[in-house]
Design an enzyme around this catalytic site. Sequence first.
Site, PDB file in Angstrom:
ATOM      1  N   GLU A   2      -4.776  -9.327   2.810  1.00 54.37           N
ATOM      2  CA  GLU A   2      -5.551  -9.053   4.030  1.00 54.37           C
ATOM      3  C   GLU A   2      -6.843  -9.859   4.143  1.00 54.37           C
ATOM      4  O   GLU A   2      -7.235 -10.295   5.217  1.00 54.37           O
ATOM      5  CB  GLU A   2      -5.896  -7.547   4.114  1.00 54.37           C
ATOM      6  CG  GLU A   2      -4.738  -6.655   4.494  1.00 54.37           C
ATOM      7  CD  GLU A   2      -3.936  -6.155   3.313  1.00 54.37           C
ATOM      8  OE1 GLU A   2      -3.954  -6.812   2.241  1.00 54.37           O
ATOM      9  OE2 GLU A   2      -3.266  -5.118   3.449  1.00 54.37           O
ATOM     10  N   GLU A  46       0.840  -1.215   0.000  1.00 53.84           N
ATOM     11  CA  GLU A  46       0.000   0.000   0.000  1.00 53.84           C
ATOM     12  C   GLU A  46       0.871   1.260   0.000  1.00 53.84           C
ATOM     13  O   GLU A  46       0.522   2.257  -0.637  1.00 53.84           O
ATOM     14  CB  GLU A  46      -0.955  -0.019   1.194  1.00 53.84           C
ATOM     15  CG  GLU A  46      -2.052  -1.069   0.999  1.00 53.84           C
ATOM     16  CD  GLU A  46      -3.029  -1.136   2.153  1.00 53.84           C
ATOM     17  OE1 GLU A  46      -2.560  -1.399   3.280  1.00 53.84           O
ATOM     18  OE2 GLU A  46      -4.232  -0.920   1.942  1.00 53.84           O
TER      19      GLU A  46
END
Length: 733
Positions: free
Chosen positions: A151, A129
């Site tokens: 995730e 990210e």
Amino acid sequence: MTIFTSATDADGVATITWDLPGKSMNVLNMEGIAELESLFDAALADDAVKGIIITSAKPDFAAGMDINIIAKMKDSAGENPAQGLMDGLMNMHGILRKIERAGMDPKTNKGGKPVAAALPGLALGIGLEIPLACHRIFAADNPKAKIGLPEILIGIFPGMGGTTRLVRKMGVMAAAPYLMEGKTLAPAKAKSAGLIDEVVPPEELLARAKEWVLNAKDADIVKPWDAKGYKMPGGAPYHPAGFMTYLGSSAMVHGKTQGVYPAAKAMLSAAYEGAQVPFDTALKIEARWFTHVLMNPSSGAMLRSIFINKQALEKGAVRPEAPDQSVKKLGVIGAGMMGAGIGYVAANAGIDVVLIDRDQEAADKGKAHAESILDKGMSRKRVTQEKKDAVLARINATPDYAALDGCDLVVEAVFEDPGVKAETTQKAEAALPDDAIFATNTSTLPISDLAKASGNPENFIGIHFFSPVDKMMLVEIIRGKETGDRAVAKALDFVRQIRKTPIVVNDARFFYANRCIIPYINEGVRMVAEGVSPALIENAAKQLGFPLGPLQLVDETSVDLGVKIAKATKAAMGDAYPESPSDDVLFELFDEGRLGRKSNAGFYEYDEKGKRTGLWPGLGENWPASDDQPDLTTVQHRLAMIQTLEAVRALEENVLMDIREGDVGAILGWGFMPWSGGPFSWLDILGAGKAVEICDGLTSEFGDRFTAPKILHDLAASGEGFYQKYQPEADAA
Ligand code: NAD
């Protein structure tokens, strides 16, 4: 603590380097966030700095967030944890947005400083990210490195801008495998997929990033979504193409998750709603949905079991003190379905294996099984010829017990027959060194009884694998009455070597996993006898998140195995055996030759290729569906509670010694409602009081097998949860 450092070279390139002290892998914690921001601010403000590189001093970039960050954010706003999370996430969005805008003029998009991410190895979660917020992502050509946003696999979703950026970068359809399935890729494939921009030789990583930074023009550093006229790849939700994608993905996600995984639904909502508004608003929407997920007890429970506790068990949380017991040479006796699989996983982990069966042909057949798995890997380009040759060279297939000489561990997987097992034990021990550990893979025979055949019962243990061995991640280690600590340590070290997850339980009928699975199956089959619609039974289980309904599970494991277990249990328990209508159904199917998948006929029908085509209509003829069908919740409570209560009884009887093992074992062993975090986590989500109420209702309607155990009553009375009372320190998430 110094986690990030920055150095500016003579050409004006500031390199911000991530190096979490004392750890082999970077993870992002609160201090790290603050340091990254202040170093980035300083580089941006420094006129001598022309461009910035963000990299790592370790062999990898980063594995993700420090999970404690969630608890810290929750605590930061006192009584209002949701506010704390929202504030923490918006702060993170602000920092990443600052990196992305890099000082550009908001109107002209000019004047910013180029920022490159240079990834030496693995980059997962926040480790991708942060790069996604940079202007160009360079990765070292390291085929072992994984890049992605996994995730979703632990019950959350990429909530630090990953969802919003990836959807805007590649479109929701192309982003789906990474966001929805948590797919990770090696750098070269990540580049082809569009996750990263450049793959370069490892030794050139920083030089190539620097070259780009020094040559980047204003237009090179403006993200498409910050440029005029941006159109979302594949179309936004109300574009004709986008409409179909969003509509389809919603159905697809629901079909895959049955609506029980809050993270999948929330991520899709964040993507869909975010796609219709400006970028900064989309980040806010993502943060709200992420907060929503983190406030849901399901995500905390999943994180705790699938991430924190699974890792703790793999690292030896329950290992007794003993010197390293890594296995050097393994003996496997019985090269059938299980033995062949055990031999393969051990050889694949670099251990020399002696694979024994009754004759050379049977032993070779076991080795051929390893070869077929490796061939499958080669056809998928996951295994090289060298790797295949090396693994096969480690397996010595032979009928000669003398070859066990020098083995420090043996796993026996011969027929499920005490006599055959006793003979095998004695023959093996005659050839083994005195201090070798002997393990049995039995699924039903008491370890302490089998140990009687051994001259060294303290070196005798159960190591119970699940089928298929190469795919199933759980291994149940069973301590017999006389099993010593070194044997347990040996079994645990072996499981670590083959990279599976262990649980250690005490010896009792069916140990832990089968003790819970069998009642689940029986309850489902019993409902068939009662006239509950088979489709209702199967769908009720699937809508709870079980991978297989109880009837399909019987078909997969075979009806004859069910009959065999019922007969053996009855013989062992005598009058104490609880007669059940489920036996009548199983015996009837058995008599009709409907043995399940292996005979292409069972509770289900199959076509000639073995594909399931639907439930067998004969079920309705033998056991007509009653006019008065139960409601879905009642069927679900019966199916979920019957096995959950068995887990609680296993704890009460000290078969299970640690609820973490109970939860992790249930999810990995038989796919127990992963969204719940496991049976104990599920009871904590329900609350013991509510659980007792459900049990009381089921007991009065269906019988004593649903009676709540004393420890559940005690928790209901004290208002505590299992994790508060039995594992207080593991409640961090
Ligand atoms: P299998 O019938 O496929 O294999 C047993 C093998 O043992 C055969 O190849 C047989 O030739 C060999 N054998 C028998 N006697 C022998 C002897 N004296 N010396 C050497 N080899 C001998 O059975 P399986 O399904 O692999 O099960 C083996 C064990 O694993 C059993 O104890 C079973 O309960 C247990 N287990 C099975 C499963 C499963 O799903 N099948 C799961 C967990 C545990």
